[in-house]
Write an enzyme that holds these catalytic residues in place. Structure first.
Site, PDB file in Angstrom:
ATOM      1  CB  CYS A 161      -0.918  -0.035   1.217  1.00 12.89           C
ATOM      2  SG  CYS A 161      -2.142   1.293   1.262  1.00 12.89           S
ATOM      3  CB  CYS A 162       3.807   2.284   2.080  1.00 12.33           C
ATOM      4  SG  CYS A 162       3.192   2.821   3.682  1.00 12.33           S
ATOM      5  CB  CYS A 183      -2.526   7.003   6.041  1.00 11.17           C
ATOM      6  SG  CYS A 183      -1.493   7.389   4.628  1.00 11.17           S
ATOM      7  CB  CYS A 236      -1.201   3.279   8.963  1.00 14.12           C
ATOM      8  SG  CYS A 236      -1.712   2.186   7.634  1.00 14.12           S
ATOM      9  CB  CYS A 281       5.842   5.214   4.638  1.00  9.30           C
ATOM     10  SG  CYS A 281       6.846   6.598   4.099  1.00  9.30           S
TER      11      CYS A 281
HETATM   12  S1  SF4 Z   1       0.482   4.608   5.701  1.00 11.05           S
HETATM   13 FE1  SF4 Z   1      -1.100   3.008   5.588  1.00 11.05          FE
HETATM   14  S2  SF4 Z   1      -2.794   3.821   4.344  1.00 11.05           S
HETATM   15 FE2  SF4 Z   1      -0.984   5.166   4.078  1.00 11.05          FE
HETATM   16  S3  SF4 Z   1      -0.033   4.421   2.220  1.00 11.05           S
HETATM   17 FE3  SF4 Z   1       0.985   3.365   3.937  1.00 11.05          FE
HETATM   18  S4  SF4 Z   1      -0.168   1.446   4.330  1.00 11.05           S
HETATM   19 FE4  SF4 Z   1      -1.394   2.776   2.949  1.00 11.05          FE
END
Ligand code: SF4
Length: 256
Positions: free
Chosen positions: A129-130, A212, A215, A238
């Site tokens: 996701c990151c 975010c 998280c 991240c």
């Molecule tokens: S901090 Fe969490 S929601 Fe944001 S990009 Fe990374 S995994 Fe995705």
């Protein structure tokens, strides 16, 4: 040993190398964040950009940059899951400091991500996701510049303990400036208070480090300030400061 001024003059005409930057960083050590920023502005001009995630370090740096070289571009990564308080702070900084923000986005909506990878990917695979929402978009954006400025500090994490004031950024193949590397959290907050700067209101409610919303959790008094990030997982970064290898197709990065 040449002075920092002399090094600046020399370096602007030669190719940057990790060894040369190490020498510059050693010369700048013990100076102020403004010294580091000035070195960056002298050497890169419009080719340097400031990154922010709207933490207190970013606020302090935006204040310094707005005083020293107000035309400097400031970019942030819009993951589509930022706290509304963070976006309110962005708008306040725009008004107070005249910052002209560049929004960098993956080009991938949350719905598209859910279709390709399932709902709430951040719970199952936050690294991917990151990578899609932060690392790759940032990497694509930084290709337009020669140097970037970050707000990381040495005492934030073990990984950041050896951060240099200026260094070669291997994954982005460019120069990276960390003007606050030697500062403590108290110094950052002193700067914010002394200059009456705005900050994310969530800091007053147990959120010392804010990313975010899926998280980020609040932490208790005395706990590691970054323990609310990816709480319960081994992940602590991240990836934008790591040499991660892109394992997914590059996102359709957009900046506005
Ligand atoms: S901090 Fe969490 S929601 Fe944001 S990009 Fe990374 S995994 Fe995705």
């Amino acid at each position: 040993m040449p002075t920092t001024q002399e090094l600046s003059t020399q370096i602007s005409t030669v190719e940057w190398t990790p060894a040369l930057l190490k020498e510059v960083s050693a010369k700048l050590e013990g100076g102020s964040p403004q010294d580091v920023l000035q070195w960056g502005f002298d050497n890169f001009g419009s080719e340097i950009v400031l990154a922010t995630g709207f933490g207190p370090e970013g606020v302090a740096l935006m204040h310094l940059v707005s005083q020293m070289r107000p035309e400097t571009k400031v970019f942030y990564l819009d993951t589509d899951v930022l706290f509304s308080n963070t976006l309110e702070l962005r708008d306040e900084l725009e008004k107070r400091l005249g910052i002209n923000f560049v929004r960098v986005h993956s080009g991938l909506s949350l719905d598209e991500q859910a279709l390709r990878h399932g709902e709430a990917l951040w719970e199952r695979d936050p690294d991917t996701c990151c990578l899609m929402r932060k690392v790759i978009p940032q990497r694509e954006f930084l290709k337009n510049y020669s140097a970037w400025i970050t707000g990381i500090r040495r005492d934030q994490t073990a990984f950041r303990a050896n951060t240099k004031l200026v260094e070669w950024d291997i994954p982005n193949k460019m120069v990276k400036l960390n003007p606050l590397a030697a500062w403590t959290s108290d110094q950052v907050w002193d700067h914010i208070q002394q200059n009456d700067l705005p900050y994310n209101i969530l800091h007053d409610y147990g959120y010392p480090s804010i990313g975010c919303w899926p998280c980020t959790k609040s932490v208790k008094e005395g706990e590691d300030p970054r323990s609310g990030r990816w709480a319960g997982k081994s992940k602590t970064e991240c990836g934008i400061h790591l040499d991660v290898v892109a394992q997914v197709a590059p996102a359709d990065t957009k900046s506005v």
